[in-house]
Design an enzyme around this catalytic site. Structure first.
Site, PDB file in Angstrom:
ATOM      1  N   GLU A   1       0.881  -1.181   0.000  1.00 18.03           N
ATOM      2  CA  GLU A   1       0.000   0.000   0.000  1.00 18.03           C
ATOM      3  C   GLU A   1       0.905   1.213   0.000  1.00 18.03           C
ATOM      4  OE1 GLU A   1      -3.306   0.083  -0.181  1.00 18.03           O
ATOM      5  OE2 GLU A   1      -3.460  -2.094  -0.266  1.00 18.03           O
TER       6      GLU A   1
ATOM      7  N   CYS B   1      -2.369   8.926   2.685  1.00 17.13           N
ATOM      8  CA  CYS B   1      -2.067   8.432   1.337  1.00 17.13           C
ATOM      9  C   CYS B   1      -3.170   8.808   0.360  1.00 17.13           C
ATOM     10  CB  CYS B   1      -1.881   6.931   1.361  1.00 17.13           C
ATOM     11  SG  CYS B   1      -3.284   6.088   2.110  1.00 17.13           S
TER      12      CYS B   1
HETATM   13  P1  NAD Z   1       8.562   5.123   4.225  1.00 15.57           P
HETATM   14  O1  NAD Z   1       8.507   4.313   2.992  1.00 15.57           O
HETATM   15  O2  NAD Z   1       9.674   6.056   4.402  1.00 15.57           O
HETATM   16  O3  NAD Z   1       8.597   4.165   5.506  1.00 15.57           O
HETATM   17  C1  NAD Z   1       7.586   3.203   5.740  1.00 15.57           C
HETATM   18  C2  NAD Z   1       8.133   2.140   6.659  1.00 15.57           C
HETATM   19  O4  NAD Z   1       9.157   1.434   5.981  1.00 15.57           O
HETATM   20  C3  NAD Z   1       8.755   2.671   7.929  1.00 15.57           C
HETATM   21  O5  NAD Z   1       8.431   1.843   9.001  1.00 15.57           O
HETATM   22  C4  NAD Z   1      10.245   2.606   7.634  1.00 15.57           C
HETATM   23  O6  NAD Z   1      11.028   2.490   8.803  1.00 15.57           O
HETATM   24  C5  NAD Z   1      10.318   1.345   6.797  1.00 15.57           C
HETATM   25  N1  NAD Z   1      11.476   1.252   5.905  1.00 15.57           N
HETATM   26  C6  NAD Z   1      12.209   2.257   5.370  1.00 15.57           C
HETATM   27  N2  NAD Z   1      13.191   1.766   4.578  1.00 15.57           N
HETATM   28  C7  NAD Z   1      13.059   0.418   4.612  1.00 15.57           C
HETATM   29  C8  NAD Z   1      13.773  -0.647   3.993  1.00 15.57           C
HETATM   30  N3  NAD Z   1      14.827  -0.438   3.198  1.00 15.57           N
HETATM   31  N4  NAD Z   1      13.371  -1.907   4.229  1.00 15.57           N
HETATM   32  C9  NAD Z   1      12.315  -2.161   5.037  1.00 15.57           C
HETATM   33  N5  NAD Z   1      11.605  -1.182   5.666  1.00 15.57           N
HETATM   34  C10 NAD Z   1      11.970   0.085   5.443  1.00 15.57           C
HETATM   35  O7  NAD Z   1       7.160   5.857   4.351  1.00 15.57           O
HETATM   36  P2  NAD Z   1       6.671   6.850   5.497  1.00 15.57           P
HETATM   37  O8  NAD Z   1       7.299   8.166   5.298  1.00 15.57           O
HETATM   38  O9  NAD Z   1       6.817   6.184   6.818  1.00 15.57           O
HETATM   39  O10 NAD Z   1       5.108   6.913   5.185  1.00 15.57           O
HETATM   40  C11 NAD Z   1       4.540   7.781   4.280  1.00 15.57           C
HETATM   41  C12 NAD Z   1       4.219   7.045   2.996  1.00 15.57           C
HETATM   42  O11 NAD Z   1       3.309   5.977   3.246  1.00 15.57           O
HETATM   43  C13 NAD Z   1       3.525   7.930   1.984  1.00 15.57           C
HETATM   44  O12 NAD Z   1       4.086   7.723   0.716  1.00 15.57           O
HETATM   45  C14 NAD Z   1       2.086   7.445   2.011  1.00 15.57           C
HETATM   46  O13 NAD Z   1       1.357   7.697   0.850  1.00 15.57           O
HETATM   47  C15 NAD Z   1       2.268   5.996   2.273  1.00 15.57           C
HETATM   48  N6  NAD Z   1       1.023   5.437   2.810  1.00 15.57           N
HETATM   49  C16 NAD Z   1       0.264   4.632   1.997  1.00 15.57           C
HETATM   50  C17 NAD Z   1      -0.952   4.140   2.470  1.00 15.57           C
HETATM   51  C18 NAD Z   1      -1.815   3.260   1.615  1.00 15.57           C
HETATM   52  O14 NAD Z   1      -2.712   2.595   2.155  1.00 15.57           O
HETATM   53  N7  NAD Z   1      -1.620   3.215   0.308  1.00 15.57           N
HETATM   54  C19 NAD Z   1      -1.379   4.474   3.749  1.00 15.57           C
HETATM   55  C20 NAD Z   1      -0.584   5.296   4.527  1.00 15.57           C
HETATM   56  C21 NAD Z   1       0.623   5.766   4.062  1.00 15.57           C
END
Ligand code: NAD
Length: 480
Positions: free
Chosen positions: A247, A281
């Site tokens: 997501e 999101c």
């Molecule tokens: P992010 O991708 O920076 O981080 C998300 C998670 O991934 C965090 O827990 C982070 O620690 C972890 N992470 C980071 N690098 C990683 C790696 N290399 N391997 C494994 N895990 C890793 O996103 P964010 O800033 O935390 O969240 C915002 C984003 O989430 C926005 O793009 C938003 O649109 C998206 N989002 C999507 C939905 C949906 O349902 N489509 C819902 C909420 C948020």
């Protein structure tokens, strides 16, 4: 200040290295707790515990797992005030207007999973062979690696945890570092409700370390990830071959046609832009408006932005709290500067707010005359910004909407039922909202990105998540 622990193999533990990191309140900058900074070895121990104990959850009947989910909901209910406070403190969203609602929705998440798992029927399949009887069953996939972001620190994890517990999957969960205090509170509810030891594990720490370990390790059978498109794509490579629910990001285009009702637009669209300070999101991130409606919509948006009350998340008058973290605020800065450079103008806000205790408070912002090539149109901003662009005809609106490589949620405002259908069918997003903002969401509705876009794979929501989290097994019995 609390020294919190993570939960591995049925025990609250520190990291094996002893290293910790600080959790800050985004509203004040104060340190509110410290947490273990997990290592790859900690993550591996969690995976081992999940594998050693997964039979306990998988072996329960659907009725027993349903009752477990209801118990978790009851524990959350009994702690909802505390959980809401922690959410407002750790994430920054307004306590009265938003944090309480998120906890209430999380409780429903477990209640709904408890219902869905009871009615998950499978089929008996007619076959050609006279001596065969063929049917299918759904079984848990095994050990799920779950990684979640910081914008809804209870609800998004619950979108995975509730169906996982209901369908009998063991879990290793890595939450976002900037909302890990919430993660510990939610984990406490699962533990208090009696999830079998080892079947649920919480590993706090850096995504590229503990998150990467649980995604790539052969001991996890499937991955559920919510976060940015870039991280999601990286994870898809690291988890190659495993079932994935991704997501990812959105850049919700909202198209206001020339026959839209101005009052409906003025009531709905600002909610999509400013709810949770735009850190959603499915937020409304672009307003594409027919040129005849442009002036009225621009004025309504600027007026709505001026009515937002930015401030202390615990003040009942506050309608918008701070952004959760500095990289998100910097992205706002960058996207606004880029838009202005390309000819847009600011109608309201446009910068960080002054006179508040932290630099993460951002003025609700309206930008007019956004150009098609600006970052606001092409990428996700994830902040309280309403960029407006006028269009001349329907085809131009659809082309601008589609130019962005994200495709999660869109909206169209029109009084014509046939135009509503035509736009809904043509917009390349997983969800289309007609005459309402893009933030409309309920737990059981299938939610996810359109194919060919960078917004994810699969559908979350109610029975759809349970289907994603289970293997369909076919059993063929020879009765000769
Ligand atoms: P992010 O991708 O920076 O981080 C998300 C998670 O991934 C965090 O827990 C982070 O620690 C972890 N992470 C980071 N690098 C990683 C790696 N290399 N391997 C494994 N895990 C890793 O996103 P964010 O800033 O935390 O969240 C915002 C984003 O989430 C926005 O793009 C938003 O649109 C998206 N989002 C999507 C939905 C949906 O349902 N489509 C819902 C909420 C948020």
């Amino acid at each position: 200040m609390e020294e919190l622990k993570m939960y591995i193999a049925g025990k609250w533990v520190d990291s094996e290295s002893g290293r910790r990191f600080e959790a800050h309140s985004p509203a004040t900058g104060e340190v509110i707790a410290t947490l273990p900074e997990g290592s790859r070895e900690d993550a591996r121990q969690a995976i081992a515990a999940a594998n050693a104990n997964k039979h306990k959850l998988a072996g329960m009947t659907a009725w027993e797992r349903s009752r477990l989910c209801l118990r978790i909901a009851e524990v959350m209910e009994s702690r909802s005030e505390e959980m809401s406070r922690v959410l407002a403190m750790d994430q920054g969203k307004p306590f009265h207007g938003e944090a309480k609602a998120e906890v209430a929705s999380g409780i429903e998440g477990f209640q709904e999973a408890a219902e869905h798992i009871k009615w998950l029927e499978t089929s008996v399949i007619p076959v050609a062979a006279p001596h065969k009887r063929v049917f299918s069953i759904r079984q848990p996939r095994g050990v799920y690696a779950v990684i979640t972001p910081w914008n809804f620190p209870y609800n998004i994890p619950i979108e995975y945890l509730a169906p996982a517990m209901a369908s009998g999957n063991a879990v290793v969960w890595v939450p976002a570092p900037t909302t890990s205090v919430c993660a510990v509170k939610l984990a406490e509810c699962l533990v208090e409700a009696g999830v079998p030891e080892g079947c649920f594990n919480l590993v706090t720490g850096k995504g590229p370390v503990v998150g990467d370990e649980i995604v790539a390790h052969p001991g996890t059978d499937a991955v559920g990830f919510t976060g940015s498109s870039a991280t999601g794509e990286h994870i898809a490579r690291r988890a190659a071959g495993k079932p994935l629910m991704l997501e990812l990001g959105g850049n919700g285009p909202t198209i206001i046609l020339d026959d839209a009702d101005p009052e409906t637009v003025a009531r709905a669209v600002p909610v999509g832009c400013f709810f949770n300070a735009g850190q959603v999101c499915c937020a409304t991130e672009r307003i594409l408006v027919h040129e005849r409606m442009h002036d009225a919509v621009a004025e309504a948006m600027a007026s709505a932005a001026r009515q937002v009350k930015l401030g202390d998340p615990f003040d009942p008058a506050t309608t918008m709290g701070p952004l959760n973290n500095e990289p998100t605020a910097q992205k706002m800065d960058r996207h606004i500067a880029d838009a202005l450079e390309k000819g847009a103008k600011v109608l309201a806000g446009g910068q960080r707010a002054e006179g508040l205790p932290s630099a993460l408070f951002y003025q609700p912002t309206v930008v007019d005359d956004m150009t098609e090539d600006s970052l606001l149109n092409l990428e996700e901003t994830f902040g309280p910004i309403a960029p407006i662009m006028a269009f001349k005809d329907d085809e131009q609106a659809l082309a601008v909407a589609d130019r962005c490589r994200l495709g999660l949620v869109s909206a169209v405002f029109t009084r014509s039922i046939s135009r509503a259908f035509r736009f809904s069918e043509r917009l390349k997003t997983g969800i289309v909202c007609v005459n309402d903002h893009t933030d409309y969401w309920e737990l059981h509705i299938p939610f996810g990105g359109a194919s060919g876009k960078r917004s994810g794979i699969g559908r979350l929501g109610g029975k759809h998540t349970i289907m994603e989290m289970t293997d369909l097994k076919t059993i063929a019995v020879d009765i000769r």
